[in-house]
Scaffold this motif. Structure first.
Motif, mmCIF file in Angstrom:
data_model
loop_
_atom_site.group_PDB
_atom_site.id
_atom_site.type_symbol
_atom_site.label_atom_id
_atom_site.label_comp_id
_atom_site.label_asym_id
_atom_site.label_seq_id
_atom_site.Cartn_x
_atom_site.Cartn_y
_atom_site.Cartn_z
ATOM 1 N N ARG A 16 5.831 -3.363 3.408
ATOM 2 C CA ARG A 16 5.781 -4.677 4.065
ATOM 3 C C ARG A 16 6.989 -4.911 4.969
ATOM 4 N NH1 ARG A 16 4.611 -7.344 -1.172
ATOM 5 N NH2 ARG A 16 6.775 -7.913 -0.987
ATOM 6 N N SER A 17 8.102 -4.257 4.662
ATOM 7 C CA SER A 17 9.341 -4.496 5.415
ATOM 8 C C SER A 17 9.280 -3.990 6.849
ATOM 9 C CB SER A 17 10.536 -3.830 4.715
ATOM 10 O OG SER A 17 10.525 -2.429 4.920
ATOM 11 N N GLY A 18 8.492 -2.942 7.085
ATOM 12 C CA GLY A 18 8.440 -2.341 8.408
ATOM 13 C C GLY A 18 9.624 -1.421 8.692
ATOM 14 N N LEU A 19 10.522 -1.278 7.732
ATOM 15 C CA LEU A 19 11.689 -0.405 7.898
ATOM 16 C C LEU A 19 11.317 1.040 7.602
ATOM 17 C CD1 LEU A 19 14.368 -2.518 5.988
ATOM 18 C CD2 LEU A 19 14.148 -2.273 8.468
ATOM 19 N N SER A 20 12.110 1.942 8.131
ATOM 20 C CA SER A 20 11.943 3.346 7.768
ATOM 21 C C SER A 20 12.346 3.511 6.302
ATOM 22 C CB SER A 20 12.833 4.231 8.634
ATOM 23 O OG SER A 20 14.195 4.006 8.318
ATOM 24 N N ALA A 21 11.888 4.598 5.700
ATOM 25 C CA ALA A 21 12.264 4.869 4.312
ATOM 26 C C ALA A 21 13.771 4.989 4.186
ATOM 27 C CB ALA A 21 11.589 6.146 3.824
ATOM 28 N N GLU A 22 14.399 5.603 5.176
ATOM 29 C CA GLU A 22 15.844 5.794 5.140
ATOM 30 C C GLU A 22 16.585 4.461 5.127
ATOM 31 O OE1 GLU A 22 13.721 7.393 7.171
ATOM 32 O OE2 GLU A 22 13.855 9.387 6.269
ATOM 33 N N LYS A 23 16.209 3.562 6.029
ATOM 34 C CA LYS A 23 16.889 2.264 6.106
ATOM 35 C C LYS A 23 16.623 1.421 4.868
ATOM 36 C CE LYS A 23 17.205 1.917 11.096
ATOM 37 N NZ LYS A 23 16.788 1.183 12.292
ATOM 38 N N PHE A 24 15.368 1.379 4.436
ATOM 39 C CA PHE A 24 15.027 0.571 3.275
ATOM 40 C C PHE A 24 15.733 1.101 2.026
ATOM 41 C CE2 PHE A 24 12.453 -0.722 -0.339
ATOM 42 C CZ PHE A 24 12.279 -2.074 -0.087
ATOM 43 N N ARG A 26 18.452 2.943 1.783
ATOM 44 C CA ARG A 26 19.901 2.715 1.865
ATOM 45 C C ARG A 26 20.221 1.274 1.486
ATOM 46 N NH1 ARG A 26 21.282 2.952 7.294
ATOM 47 N NH2 ARG A 26 20.255 4.962 7.284
ATOM 48 N N ARG A 27 19.425 0.342 2.001
ATOM 49 C CA ARG A 27 19.645 -1.074 1.723
ATOM 50 C C ARG A 27 19.465 -1.388 0.235
ATOM 51 N NH1 ARG A 27 15.491 -5.327 4.174
ATOM 52 N NH2 ARG A 27 14.409 -4.781 2.272
ATOM 53 N N GLU A 28 18.501 -0.717 -0.395
ATOM 54 C CA GLU A 28 18.173 -0.997 -1.795
ATOM 55 C C GLU A 28 18.947 -0.141 -2.804
ATOM 56 O OE1 GLU A 28 15.990 -3.475 -2.817
ATOM 57 O OE2 GLU A 28 15.948 -4.043 -0.702
ATOM 58 N N GLY A 29 19.569 0.937 -2.309
ATOM 59 C CA GLY A 29 20.398 1.759 -3.186
ATOM 60 C C GLY A 29 19.699 2.928 -3.855
ATOM 61 N N TYR A 30 18.670 3.475 -3.229
ATOM 62 C CA TYR A 30 18.072 4.696 -3.737
ATOM 63 C C TYR A 30 17.715 5.620 -2.590
ATOM 64 C CZ TYR A 30 14.360 1.125 -3.685
ATOM 65 O OH TYR A 30 13.565 0.069 -3.368
ATOM 66 N N LYS A 31 17.150 6.789 -2.909
ATOM 67 C CA LYS A 31 16.913 7.818 -1.900
ATOM 68 C C LYS A 31 15.550 7.649 -1.233
ATOM 69 C CE LYS A 31 19.661 11.117 -4.459
ATOM 70 N NZ LYS A 31 19.651 12.365 -5.217
ATOM 71 N N PRO A 32 15.460 7.932 0.068
ATOM 72 C CA PRO A 32 14.173 7.848 0.760
ATOM 73 C C PRO A 32 13.125 8.774 0.147
ATOM 74 C CG PRO A 32 15.905 8.575 2.267
ATOM 75 C CD PRO A 32 16.542 8.291 0.961
ATOM 76 N N GLU A 33 13.558 9.921 -0.346
ATOM 77 C CA GLU A 33 12.623 10.862 -0.963
ATOM 78 C C GLU A 33 11.912 10.231 -2.152
ATOM 79 O OE1 GLU A 33 15.833 11.512 -0.273
ATOM 80 O OE2 GLU A 33 15.734 13.107 1.217
ATOM 81 N N GLN A 34 12.632 9.338 -2.852
ATOM 82 C CA GLN A 34 12.009 8.661 -3.982
ATOM 83 C C GLN A 34 10.871 7.759 -3.500
ATOM 84 O OE1 GLN A 34 15.918 7.172 -5.328
ATOM 85 N NE2 GLN A 34 15.224 7.745 -7.372
#
Length: 76
Positions: A16-24, A26-34
């Protein structure tokens, strides 16, 4: 450790955020791969439960379903 339900909520917020996995991530404190892995895992589980939901067969049932009919009805 986060539960399946918690990851489902995270993935939903990410989408829903529209952010890339990397940005989201980083903001939330976990890895994009997750995020990618959980999105895959949750979709695979949803597809599996949908395939098993109907006992009446239909366009997705067995070898008699043609590929065209199966694709038209959303079967994979």
């Amino acid at each position: 450790m986060a539960t399946r339900v918690e990851w489902a909520e995270r993935v939903e917020r990410w989408e829903r955020s529209g952010l890339s996995a990397e940005k989201f991530a980083r903001r939330e404190g976990y890895k994009p791969e997750q995020l990618y892995w959980w999105r895959w895992k949750l979709r695979a589980g949803r597809a599996r439960s949908l395939r098993g939901a109907g006992s009446g067969g239909g366009a997705c049932a067995g070898p008699s379903a043609t590929a065209t009919r199966a694709r038209a009805s959303g079967c994979r």
